[in-house]
Scaffold this motif. Sequence first.
Motif, short mmCIF file in Angstrom:
data_model
loop_
_atom_site.label_atom_id
_atom_site.label_comp_id
_atom_site.label_asym_id
_atom_site.label_seq_id
_atom_site.Cartn_x
_atom_site.Cartn_y
_atom_site.Cartn_z
N ILE A 272 46.29 32.53 41.56
CA ILE A 272 45.10 33.32 41.20
C ILE A 272 44.81 34.43 42.21
CG2 ILE A 272 42.60 33.14 40.80
CD1 ILE A 272 43.20 30.34 39.57
N GLY A 273 44.97 34.12 43.49
CA GLY A 273 44.93 35.16 44.50
C GLY A 273 43.57 35.69 44.90
N VAL A 285 33.12 29.21 41.08
CA VAL A 285 32.86 30.62 41.32
C VAL A 285 34.13 31.21 41.94
CG1 VAL A 285 31.79 30.24 43.61
CG2 VAL A 285 31.27 32.32 42.34
N ALA A 286 34.55 32.36 41.45
CA ALA A 286 35.74 33.04 41.99
C ALA A 286 35.32 34.46 42.33
CB ALA A 286 36.87 33.03 40.96
N ILE A 287 35.69 34.90 43.52
CA ILE A 287 35.12 36.14 44.05
C ILE A 287 36.20 37.16 44.36
CG2 ILE A 287 33.75 37.09 45.95
CD1 ILE A 287 33.03 33.71 45.91
N ALA A 288 36.06 38.34 43.80
CA ALA A 288 36.97 39.44 44.10
C ALA A 288 36.21 40.41 45.02
CB ALA A 288 37.38 40.14 42.82
N PRO A 289 36.54 40.42 46.33
CA PRO A 289 35.77 41.22 47.28
C PRO A 289 35.65 42.68 46.85
CG PRO A 289 37.42 39.87 48.41
CD PRO A 289 37.67 39.73 46.94
N GLY A 290 34.45 43.19 46.90
CA GLY A 290 34.21 44.59 46.53
C GLY A 290 34.14 44.84 45.04
N LYS A 291 34.58 43.87 44.24
CA LYS A 291 34.63 44.07 42.79
C LYS A 291 33.56 43.27 42.05
CE LYS A 291 39.55 45.15 42.63
NZ LYS A 291 40.89 44.64 42.30
N ALA A 293 32.38 38.91 40.69
CA ALA A 293 32.68 37.48 40.70
C ALA A 293 32.63 36.92 39.29
CB ALA A 293 31.69 36.74 41.59
N ILE A 294 33.41 35.84 39.12
CA ILE A 294 33.40 35.09 37.86
C ILE A 294 32.68 33.78 38.13
CG2 ILE A 294 34.82 33.99 36.07
CD1 ILE A 294 37.17 35.81 37.07
N LYS A 312 41.77 27.66 34.35
CA LYS A 312 42.61 28.44 33.43
C LYS A 312 41.98 29.79 33.12
CE LYS A 312 44.94 24.48 31.42
NZ LYS A 312 45.25 23.65 30.25
N LEU A 313 40.68 29.76 32.88
CA LEU A 313 40.00 31.02 32.57
C LEU A 313 40.06 32.00 33.74
CD1 LEU A 313 37.15 31.87 30.41
CD2 LEU A 313 36.60 32.22 32.81
N VAL A 314 39.85 31.48 34.95
CA VAL A 314 39.88 32.37 36.12
C VAL A 314 41.29 32.92 36.34
CG1 VAL A 314 39.49 32.56 38.60
CG2 VAL A 314 37.88 31.27 37.21
N LYS A 315 42.29 32.06 36.15
CA LYS A 315 43.68 32.52 36.33
C LYS A 315 43.99 33.66 35.35
CE LYS A 315 48.44 30.93 35.91
NZ LYS A 315 49.34 29.80 35.76
N ASN A 316 43.60 33.48 34.12
CA ASN A 316 43.81 34.49 33.09
C ASN A 316 43.12 35.81 33.48
OD1 ASN A 316 42.86 36.00 30.70
ND2 ASN A 316 43.94 34.44 29.50
N LEU A 317 41.86 35.70 33.88
CA LEU A 317 41.09 36.92 34.16
C LEU A 317 41.50 37.59 35.46
CD1 LEU A 317 37.62 35.71 32.91
CD2 LEU A 317 39.05 37.50 31.89
N SER A 318 41.95 36.80 36.42
CA SER A 318 42.39 37.40 37.68
C SER A 318 43.55 38.36 37.40
CB SER A 318 42.82 36.31 38.65
OG SER A 318 43.45 36.88 39.76
#
Length: 341
Positions: A272-273, A285-291, A293-294, A312-318
């Motif tokens: 996912i990264g 909660v999954a966080i994309a710095p500067g962008k 969060a899901i 699964k949802l976060v992997k797909n959206l990442s």
Amino acid sequence: MHESLPFDETDVRVSTGQLPSLLEVEQFLHEAYVHYRDDDGGAVADYIPALAEVDPSLFGACITGAAGLFTEVGDAHHPFSIQSVSKAFVFALVCDALGHMEVLDKVGVNGTGLPFNSVMAIELNDDRTMNPMVNAGAMATTSLVPGETVEAKWAYVQDGLSRFAGRRLEVDEDVYASETATNLRNQGIAHLLDGYGRMYADPDESTDIYTRQCSLLVTAHDLAVMGATLANGGINPVTGERAVSTPTCKRVLAVLATAGLYERSGEWLYEIGIPGKSGVSGGIVAIAPGKGAIGVFSPKLDEAGNSVRGQKLVKNLSQRLGLNLFASAPTGFTGALAEPN
Ligand code: DON
């Protein structure tokens, strides 16, 4: 490695981009939701009796951008107890209050590679607490919350997490009572740590505050806003209120990247990264710095205690939203001196 930088950290540049347009984000979120809606894998947590009563079919998600725009789908407003996702935000508050070097020293920031409630992780490591995302380090972190009394400490936690969410968060009294009646393992961990000098306030009081923080009711929408606050240098992008300082955010996200999904953290980062944090009630909660969060909620979990549909949802959206921090595309240059193609 641990010495201070010779300049003011708040001036450092960042390495982040932007989300795609809201329309695209909305479309990808909806497609991912429909794709995983009928996935039936995993089992609801039942070691806290009140959690076993939840409807396992619930599924909702929200994406909040670092500028405050959001889009959501399914049961994004269904309340559930935040559980271990609280660890990320209480760590943020304590890191902010004490300074990141003091929590590095008193709690630690390395992954244990072991389950969230592991006693072996305490026994096997000379420092005893390894990081604030597993129960031992989380309770040690909660024991560092500023305040003269239990109620003052609790108010610090509740106010702080509410700033992240942008609304007043309240305790689910049933979940709190249920966990309080059954959390002998956590009480044991707190006393074990106290014996090793790694609890910084009364172990029973700290376990109680920790149990209350885990019982705070949130929604997937709230988790997305809370995460987006960490993605936005500590300022809640919906309310404009500062929750924590900007340098604190990158420390919190670093710890989430290494330990947010417990013994599955390596696989999570590999697939996912981006930093993430899960809880046994089914929130992630999954966080994309500067962008942004899901926030996602789906109560059925894998054996490590992480929501199956949520992952699964976060992997797909990442992938679809370009969130993976390790992804790059070729620049078009073929050599240091060559002209661009
Ligand atoms: O301390 C506990 O066991 C719970 N209050 C929280 C554990 C948790 O959420 C683990 N996450 N997946």
